[in-house]
Design an enzyme around this catalytic site. Structure first.
Site, PDB file in Angstrom:
ATOM      1  N   ASP A  65      -6.278   1.124  -5.211  1.00  0.00           N
ATOM      2  CA  ASP A  65      -7.758   1.149  -3.924  1.00  0.00           C
ATOM      3  C   ASP A  65      -9.214   1.753  -4.176  1.00  0.00           C
ATOM      4  O   ASP A  65      -9.440   1.195  -2.843  1.00  0.00           O
ATOM      5  CB  ASP A  65      -6.416   2.462  -2.474  1.00  0.00           C
ATOM      6  CG  ASP A  65      -6.450   3.524  -2.770  1.00  0.00           C
ATOM      7  OD1 ASP A  65      -6.875   4.253  -3.906  1.00  0.00           O
ATOM      8  OD2 ASP A  65      -6.220   4.090  -1.235  1.00  0.00           O
ATOM      9  N   SER A  66      -8.686   1.968  -5.215  1.00  0.00           N
ATOM     10  CA  SER A  66     -10.780   2.444  -5.681  1.00  0.00           C
ATOM     11  C   SER A  66     -10.983   0.802  -5.743  1.00  0.00           C
ATOM     12  O   SER A  66     -12.983   0.692  -5.362  1.00  0.00           O
ATOM     13  CB  SER A  66     -10.439   2.752  -7.134  1.00  0.00           C
ATOM     14  OG  SER A  66      -9.935   2.374  -7.961  1.00  0.00           O
ATOM     15  N   ASP A  70      -1.173   0.237  -4.935  1.00  0.00           N
ATOM     16  CA  ASP A  70      -1.921   1.255  -4.752  1.00  0.00           C
ATOM     17  C   ASP A  70      -0.832   1.407  -3.035  1.00  0.00           C
ATOM     18  O   ASP A  70      -1.433   0.126  -2.108  1.00  0.00           O
ATOM     19  CB  ASP A  70      -3.275   1.709  -4.647  1.00  0.00           C
ATOM     20  CG  ASP A  70      -3.183   2.765  -5.590  1.00  0.00           C
ATOM     21  OD1 ASP A  70      -2.035   3.733  -5.874  1.00  0.00           O
ATOM     22  OD2 ASP A  70      -5.024   3.454  -5.509  1.00  0.00           O
ATOM     23  N   LYS A 114       2.025   3.165  -5.549  1.00  0.00           N
ATOM     24  CA  LYS A 114       1.513   4.149  -5.555  1.00  0.00           C
ATOM     25  C   LYS A 114       1.106   5.020  -4.587  1.00  0.00           C
ATOM     26  O   LYS A 114       0.673   4.685  -4.042  1.00  0.00           O
ATOM     27  CB  LYS A 114       0.515   4.548  -6.786  1.00  0.00           C
ATOM     28  CG  LYS A 114       0.099   6.003  -7.324  1.00  0.00           C
ATOM     29  CD  LYS A 114      -1.185   5.717  -8.625  1.00  0.00           C
ATOM     30  CE  LYS A 114      -2.442   5.559  -7.906  1.00  0.00           C
ATOM     31  NZ  LYS A 114      -2.978   5.834  -7.117  1.00  0.00           N
ATOM     32  N   GLU A 167      -0.504   8.502  -2.753  1.00  0.00           N
ATOM     33  CA  GLU A 167      -0.897   9.871  -3.214  1.00  0.00           C
ATOM     34  C   GLU A 167      -0.638  11.235  -2.507  1.00  0.00           C
ATOM     35  O   GLU A 167       0.064  11.364  -1.070  1.00  0.00           O
ATOM     36  CB  GLU A 167      -2.124  10.415  -2.663  1.00  0.00           C
ATOM     37  CG  GLU A 167      -3.480   9.369  -3.956  1.00  0.00           C
ATOM     38  CD  GLU A 167      -4.456   9.427  -2.679  1.00  0.00           C
ATOM     39  OE1 GLU A 167      -5.261  10.175  -2.325  1.00  0.00           O
ATOM     40  OE2 GLU A 167      -5.597   8.054  -3.501  1.00  0.00           O
ATOM     41  N   GLU A 203      -4.915  13.473 -11.157  1.00  0.00           N
ATOM     42  CA  GLU A 203      -6.796  12.935 -10.863  1.00  0.00           C
ATOM     43  C   GLU A 203      -7.764  14.330 -11.270  1.00  0.00           C
ATOM     44  O   GLU A 203      -7.552  15.351  -9.888  1.00  0.00           O
ATOM     45  CB  GLU A 203      -6.689  12.647  -9.706  1.00  0.00           C
ATOM     46  CG  GLU A 203      -8.995  11.970  -9.979  1.00  0.00           C
ATOM     47  CD  GLU A 203      -8.383  10.721  -8.723  1.00  0.00           C
ATOM     48  OE1 GLU A 203      -8.001   9.625  -8.536  1.00  0.00           O
ATOM     49  OE2 GLU A 203      -9.426  10.763  -9.314  1.00  0.00           O
TER      50      GLU A 203
HETATM   51  O1  KIV Z   1      -7.447   3.884  -7.141  1.00  0.00           O
HETATM   52  C1  KIV Z   1      -7.345   4.009  -8.010  1.00  0.00           C
HETATM   53  O2  KIV Z   1      -8.552   3.813  -8.909  1.00  0.00           O
HETATM   54  C2  KIV Z   1      -6.438   5.618  -8.572  1.00  0.00           C
HETATM   55  C3  KIV Z   1      -6.634   5.481 -10.094  1.00  0.00           C
HETATM   56  C4  KIV Z   1      -8.325   6.473  -9.874  1.00  0.00           C
HETATM   57  C5  KIV Z   1      -5.796   6.245 -10.759  1.00  0.00           C
HETATM   58  O3  KIV Z   1      -6.142   5.501  -7.853  1.00  0.00           O
END
Ligand code: KIV
Length: 261
Positions: A44-45, A83, A112, A114, A177
């Site tokens: 989600d970056s 994500d 994924k 968090e 992270e």
């Molecule tokens: O969203 C993302 O790119 C991430 C990475 C920093 C692991 O979660």
């Protein structure tokens, strides 16, 4: 029939160093796969590096579905993990399962999310629904943006408790992270699943970088991310060359003029 790398195969890489990378579209998914990287995270970056938001909290499930499906279309063999965006899993186990299922329907092999101790129940619910999950502890960008900020995490007891909780909940790998390097090494030795470090030192099993940081294309590159190329200069140089050719009356369909970019 070509099979994608499965979660179990990634879990079995515990102790063997491997690289993972983020990607957000079919073109860069294809490039990552061609580079031999077979675990690709649609992070989600996306919100920061592609969509221009100040943080990841604006990213929606629909954004992740659209970009996740694009990466799936650009790849054949790689394991694609998408994500779960902010507020797509926090409210209830049912929300978490339903939304994880939507991402899997895009063609992903895992999701994924968090959080550590406080998200272990959600993580277990998704795993028990049959969906492999990568956990993400240390700095969680979704909540860091709202609360603690992007400071390196050094609270050992909390980090060890988070690592134990997500491993017990059934995660097949975990992103660490911006975790203190010694604590990251300790977690790596402590839990049976691969640790994937970002800004957490070389003691992790694997490493991940945000694609646009590695390429030198992000507007802000964190100090721990080493750009392997300055693609921003390469791209703007090529665009300038093209614009100069057109301004000089040269037909770009004849190919670029001799000037080096
Ligand atoms: O969203 C993302 O790119 C991430 C990475 C920093 C692991 O979660």
């Amino acid at each position: 029939m070509i099979h994608r790398t499965r979660a179990a195969a990634i879990r079995d890489r515990k102790g063997q160093p491997f690289a993972t990378i983020t990607a957000y579209d079919a073109a860069f998914g294809r490039a990552a796969e061609a580079a031999g990287i077979d675990l690709i995270l649609v992070g989600d970056s996306l919100g920061n590096v592609v969509l221009g938001y100040p943080s990841t909290v604006s990213v929606t499930l629909e954004d992740m579905e659209r970009h996740g499906a694009a990466v799936v279309r650009g790849t054949e063999r790689s394991h694609i993990c998408i994500d779960m965006p902010f507020m797509s899993y926090e409210a209830s186990n049912e929300d978490a399962i339903r939304n994880a299922g939507r991402l899997i329907r895009c063609g992903a092999q895992s999701v994924k999310l968090e959080g550590g101790v406080e998200r272990a129940e959600r993580l277990a619910a998704v795993v028990n629904a049959g969906i492999p999950v990568i956990a993400h502890i240390g700095v969680g960008p979704q909540t860091a943006a709202l609360d603690r900020g992007f400071r390196r995490r050094k609270d050992r007891d909390r980090l060890l408790a988070d690592a134990d909780a997500i491993a017990a909940a059934g995660a097949f790998a975990v992103v660490l992270e911006m975790v203190d390097h010694e604590i990251a090494r300790e977690i790596t030795q402590r839990i049976p699943i691969p640790t994937i470090g970002i800004g957490s030192g070389g003691g992790c099993d694997a490493q991940i970088l945000v694609l646009y940081d590695l390429l030198g294309f992000s507007s802000f590159i964190p100090p721990f991310a080493k750009p392997y190329v300055n693609l921003f200069d390469v791209v703007t140089g090529a665009m300038r060359h093209y614009a100069d050719d057109v301004a000089a009356g040269r037909d770009p369909s004849d190919g670029p003029s001799e000037r080096k970019v």
